[in-house]
Scaffold this active site. Structure first.
Site, PDB file in Angstrom:
ATOM      1  N   CYS A  30     -37.423 -20.942  18.189  1.00 39.94           N
ATOM      2  CA  CYS A  30     -37.004 -20.810  19.588  1.00 39.94           C
ATOM      3  C   CYS A  30     -36.109 -21.971  20.002  1.00 39.94           C
ATOM      4  O   CYS A  30     -36.453 -22.794  20.863  1.00 39.94           O
ATOM      5  CB  CYS A  30     -38.223 -20.704  20.493  1.00 39.94           C
ATOM      6  SG  CYS A  30     -39.086 -19.137  20.323  1.00 39.94           S
ATOM      7  N   GLU A  31     -34.970 -22.069  19.375  1.00 35.78           N
ATOM      8  CA  GLU A  31     -33.928 -23.047  19.674  1.00 35.78           C
ATOM      9  C   GLU A  31     -32.582 -22.378  19.398  1.00 35.78           C
ATOM     10  O   GLU A  31     -32.406 -21.750  18.348  1.00 35.78           O
ATOM     11  CB  GLU A  31     -34.040 -24.285  18.769  1.00 35.78           C
ATOM     12  CG  GLU A  31     -35.312 -25.085  18.895  1.00 35.78           C
ATOM     13  CD  GLU A  31     -35.224 -26.138  19.991  1.00 35.78           C
ATOM     14  OE1 GLU A  31     -34.148 -26.289  20.597  1.00 35.78           O
ATOM     15  OE2 GLU A  31     -36.254 -26.803  20.229  1.00 35.78           O
ATOM     16  N   GLY A  36     -29.134 -39.059  -5.390  1.00 36.51           N
ATOM     17  CA  GLY A  36     -30.122 -38.063  -4.971  1.00 36.51           C
ATOM     18  C   GLY A  36     -29.467 -36.708  -4.835  1.00 36.51           C
ATOM     19  O   GLY A  36     -29.642 -35.808  -5.640  1.00 36.51           O
ATOM     20  N   TYR A  55     -32.480 -32.775   0.457  1.00 37.13           N
ATOM     21  CA  TYR A  55     -32.664 -32.871   1.901  1.00 37.13           C
ATOM     22  C   TYR A  55     -32.902 -31.498   2.525  1.00 37.13           C
ATOM     23  O   TYR A  55     -32.507 -31.236   3.657  1.00 37.13           O
ATOM     24  CB  TYR A  55     -31.466 -33.576   2.553  1.00 37.13           C
ATOM     25  CG  TYR A  55     -31.217 -34.924   1.942  1.00 37.13           C
ATOM     26  CD1 TYR A  55     -32.076 -35.981   2.201  1.00 37.13           C
ATOM     27  CD2 TYR A  55     -30.159 -35.133   1.058  1.00 37.13           C
ATOM     28  CE1 TYR A  55     -31.882 -37.221   1.609  1.00 37.13           C
ATOM     29  CE2 TYR A  55     -29.962 -36.371   0.469  1.00 37.13           C
ATOM     30  CZ  TYR A  55     -30.826 -37.414   0.742  1.00 37.13           C
ATOM     31  OH  TYR A  55     -30.629 -38.639   0.156  1.00 37.13           O
ATOM     32  N   GLU A  91     -28.535 -45.015  -7.700  1.00 33.97           N
ATOM     33  CA  GLU A  91     -29.625 -44.314  -7.025  1.00 33.97           C
ATOM     34  C   GLU A  91     -29.138 -42.983  -6.449  1.00 33.97           C
ATOM     35  O   GLU A  91     -29.147 -42.767  -5.240  1.00 33.97           O
ATOM     36  CB  GLU A  91     -30.194 -45.206  -5.912  1.00 33.97           C
ATOM     37  CG  GLU A  91     -30.781 -46.509  -6.437  1.00 33.97           C
ATOM     38  CD  GLU A  91     -30.941 -47.564  -5.360  1.00 33.97           C
ATOM     39  OE1 GLU A  91     -30.583 -47.295  -4.193  1.00 33.97           O
ATOM     40  OE2 GLU A  91     -31.429 -48.666  -5.671  1.00 33.97           O
TER      41      GLU A  91
END
Length: 453
Positions: A370-371, A301, A399, A299
């Site tokens: 805004c971080e 990815g 991802y 599997e």
């Protein structure tokens, strides 16, 4: 036991030339700048705007083929089921489906996407610890290949539902081998403290219970120990050795085992770190399971989709701070969250031809969110970047879009598929009307109507 933090790189970052040499789907053209397959990224930006995700169909096919050849070369009867969580874009799934891949899904949405992309139900595996009754009903209605049960409670729920519907569910039991994959603590899945699977010591009794239940056909054992595994094959070998011993114990008890689901997790080199080849994974599978005479399932990815994609962004401006030069781009952590979430390193390449050979100086590459955590790179060597200059974040095909959000009410980026000299926008940029769609004010908060004039 907690995993040790991954060591920070101490060597100089790879050069632009080194990054390009390791990514054959990207080339530098004297006039067009950075090119994916046969399409200039600048042309894509003109059509789709930025930020945009851009995927190479040729790379998806090539990497799937390389994994299949490795499994064949090891003498394994194997099927490959792409982990849809890594990249659920329908166009990506369709490319892989046409090349013979099945799907590993963890939600109703992923199951529906796999079917919409043309992946047959007979090639779909449903994993995950929190499958709802609605999701299980859909899996049974679609008659998918296999449901990976992750607890005794889930086994009982599947059996009761299948019996009530007059169906038989093909179920594999996911075991937790308590093996440390030496990957990031947030993406390890095979240690005893993780939420996934059942303790391997509990598996024989639970598998026997599965065989006795109406509504369930036990078909095998599943294991998955983590994601982005680059620390060699020792963890895989340990896990597969334990699974092999379990299968022998189940067979000795007269229980049927038709196949083994080996999971995924093979890592990729985001920077210049060594990463195992698919031949090494195939060898680990053969060492632990090869004498069982059983077909196996994989599997993957990230290994397939990660290198196939870039996030294309534009420079908003350069800002000279008190201590740093900041390059502010229009992509943010809402688009590519991996650097903020995992301290992940992504290569960056300017797109313009002259920028690829211009003088470099250190820069903090940041987004508009805004971080303070909305930082893609620190001290990265980049040329002077004027407003509107394009930059490509590498290895963003897994991802990336899948984990993006609308934080700060920033619309979801467009997605583009490149296939040779052709390209197409395969998901439109989210509009602001769509961004607010589905929201409504309750009647008592409705704004007052302006008086008619």
């Amino acid at each position: 036991m907690t995993a040790a933090p991954l060591p920070a790189p101490t060597d100089p970052d790879p050069t632009f030339a080194e990054l390009l040499a390791a990514r054959p789907h990207l080339t530098r053209h004297a006039f067009d700048g950075l090119v994916m397959e046969e399409v200039p990224l600048a042309r894509i930006a003109e059509v789709a705007g930025t930020p945009s995700w851009v995927y190479s169909a040729g790379t998806l096919r090539r990497r799937l083929g390389a994994l299949r050849r490795a499994l064949d070369g090891a003498g394994l009867a194997a099927t490959i089921h792409f982990a849809v969580k890594a990249n659920p874009c329908l166009a990506v799934l369709r490319v892989l489906a046409a090349a013979g891949a099945g799907a590993d899904v963890v939600s109703e949405g992923e199951l529906r996407a796999a079917r919409a992309a043309g992946i047959p139900a007979s090639a779909i595996v449903f994993s995950g610890v929190g499958k709802t009754e609605r999701e299980l009903r859909l899996a049974l209605a679609e008659d998918i290949l296999q449901i990976n049960a992750e607890s005794a409670e889930e086994v009982e729920a599947i059996a009761a539902l299948a019996a009530a519907l007059g169906r038989t569910a093909r179920v594999a039991l996911r075991v937790n081998p308590d093996v440390d994959a030496r990957t990031h603590a947030k993406i390890t899945t095979g240690r005893g403290e993780n939420k996934f699977g059942v303790a391997i010591s509990d598996a024989p009794a639970l598998y026997a219970r599965m065989a006795a239940l109406a509504g369930i056909e036990p078909v095998g054992v599943a294991v998955h120990i983590g994601s982005q595994i680059t620390a060699g094959m020792a963890a895989y070998r340990a896990a597969y050795a334990k699974v092999g011993a379990l299968v022998r114990e189940l067979r000795a008890a007269g229980l049927p085992v038709a196949r083994v689901d080996c999971g995924g997790g093979l890592g990729i080199p985001y920077r210049d770190e060594p990463a195992p080849l698919p031949e090494a994974l195939a060898g680990a599978i053969r060492a632990g399971l090869g004498d069982l005479g059983l077909p196996v399932m994989l599997e993957p990815g990230r290994w397939i989709a990660g290198p196939a994609g870039v996030l294309l962004a534009s420079v908003v401006r350069e800002k000279r701070g008190a201590a740093h030069r900041f390059v502010v781009v229009d992509a943010g952590m809402n688009d590519l969250v991996r650097p903020a979430m995992y301290e992940a390193w992504h290569g960056m390449l300017p797109v313009a031809p002259e920028a690829l050979v211009a003088p470099l100086s250190p820069a903090e590459v940041v987004g508009p969110v805004c971080e303070t955590g909305d930082t893609f790179a620190r001290g990265r060597a980049l040329p002077a970047m004027q407003p509107g200059a394009l930059v490509a974040f590498l290895d963003a095909g897994a991802y990336g879009a899948a984990m993006s959000s609308t934080y700060n009410l920033r619309p979801l980026a467009a997605e583009v598929l490149v296939d040779g000299a052709r390209f197409a926008v395969v998901r439109d940029r989210q509009g602001y009307d769509a961004l607010l769609a589905g929201q409504r004010l309750p009647p008592w908060l409705a704004p007052p109507q302006e008086p008619a004039r």
